[in-house]
Design a protein around this motif. Sequence first.
Motif, PDB file in Angstrom:
ATOM      1  N   THR A   1       0.830  -1.207   0.000  1.00 22.25           N
ATOM      2  CA  THR A   1       0.000   0.000   0.000  1.00 22.25           C
ATOM      3  C   THR A   1       0.864   1.256   0.000  1.00 22.25           C
ATOM      4  O   THR A   1       0.568   2.221  -0.708  1.00 22.25           O
ATOM      5  N   MET A   2       1.943   1.261   0.753  1.00 23.06           N
ATOM      6  CA  MET A   2       2.846   2.419   0.761  1.00 23.06           C
ATOM      7  C   MET A   2       3.510   2.576  -0.603  1.00 23.06           C
ATOM      8  O   MET A   2       3.614   3.680  -1.128  1.00 23.06           O
ATOM      9  N   PHE A   3       3.930   1.456  -1.200  1.00 23.36           N
ATOM     10  CA  PHE A   3       4.520   1.477  -2.538  1.00 23.36           C
ATOM     11  C   PHE A   3       3.525   2.071  -3.540  1.00 23.36           C
ATOM     12  O   PHE A   3       3.874   2.958  -4.332  1.00 23.36           O
ATOM     13  N   ALA A   4       2.282   1.581  -3.507  1.00 27.27           N
ATOM     14  CA  ALA A   4       1.252   2.067  -4.430  1.00 27.27           C
ATOM     15  C   ALA A   4       0.959   3.545  -4.189  1.00 27.27           C
ATOM     16  O   ALA A   4       0.770   4.304  -5.141  1.00 27.27           O
ATOM     17  N   SER A   5       0.944   3.961  -2.944  1.00 24.60           N
ATOM     18  CA  SER A   5       0.681   5.366  -2.616  1.00 24.60           C
ATOM     19  C   SER A   5       1.802   6.264  -3.135  1.00 24.60           C
ATOM     20  O   SER A   5       1.545   7.334  -3.696  1.00 24.60           O
TER      21      SER A   5
ATOM     22  N   LEU B   1       4.302  10.631   3.753  1.00 25.50           N
ATOM     23  CA  LEU B   1       4.643  10.926   2.356  1.00 25.50           C
ATOM     24  C   LEU B   1       4.707  12.420   2.053  1.00 25.50           C
ATOM     25  O   LEU B   1       4.939  12.807   0.912  1.00 25.50           O
ATOM     26  N   GLU B   2       4.510  13.251   3.051  1.00 25.02           N
ATOM     27  CA  GLU B   2       4.515  14.700   2.808  1.00 25.02           C
ATOM     28  C   GLU B   2       5.801  15.184   2.151  1.00 25.02           C
ATOM     29  O   GLU B   2       5.777  16.088   1.326  1.00 25.02           O
ATOM     30  N   GLY B   3       6.942  14.603   2.502  1.00 21.61           N
ATOM     31  CA  GLY B   3       8.212  15.015   1.911  1.00 21.61           C
ATOM     32  C   GLY B   3       8.431  14.493   0.504  1.00 21.61           C
ATOM     33  O   GLY B   3       9.347  14.930  -0.185  1.00 21.61           O
ATOM     34  N   ASP B   4       7.596  13.559   0.067  1.00 21.10           N
ATOM     35  CA  ASP B   4       7.758  12.957  -1.252  1.00 21.10           C
ATOM     36  C   ASP B   4       6.933  13.625  -2.345  1.00 21.10           C
ATOM     37  O   ASP B   4       7.024  13.236  -3.509  1.00 21.10           O
TER      38      ASP B   4
END
Length: 156
Positions: A44-48, A90-93
């Motif tokens: 899920t993190m990868f997909a996000s 994920l804010e920094g991404d």
Amino acid sequence: MRTLHSSPLRSILEASAPRGELIPGLLPADGIAILTAAPKVGKTMFASQAALAIQEGTSFLSFPPGPAGSVLYCDHESSDDDLRQRFKLLEGDAQDPYALTFCRDSFQLAKDDDIDGLIDLVGTGGHKLVIVDTLATYMLGIDENDADRKSTRLNS
């Protein structure tokens, strides 16, 4: 009598030309890609993260950026707190990790009305990528070995 139609080969080939890649070298713009792995390893993190890269047209992992495109993320399992925590990480991404479009509705890919609703949602939003997380929750009652008309409709 049935009416038959003809088209110049050039127009047929131009109409069906590949649409490129959402993530060059990793994810084509046409077709279906399935991400699978053991539970709790980060799918899920990868997909996000991939969704954010596509949404903003930025690089993903070591892959070059592709064209920016709207993403629809279907997820009715994650709680509001889960989403808040995930996208806080994920804010920094991303420039705006909260710009993704989410569908939190429960639907089933075995139901014609639900497929029609999803097709309409994708078309209306002009989405270039649809993430269904997790696929198993949206496929109740579907035999994965049965390539019937429903799978054909989803690819159109």
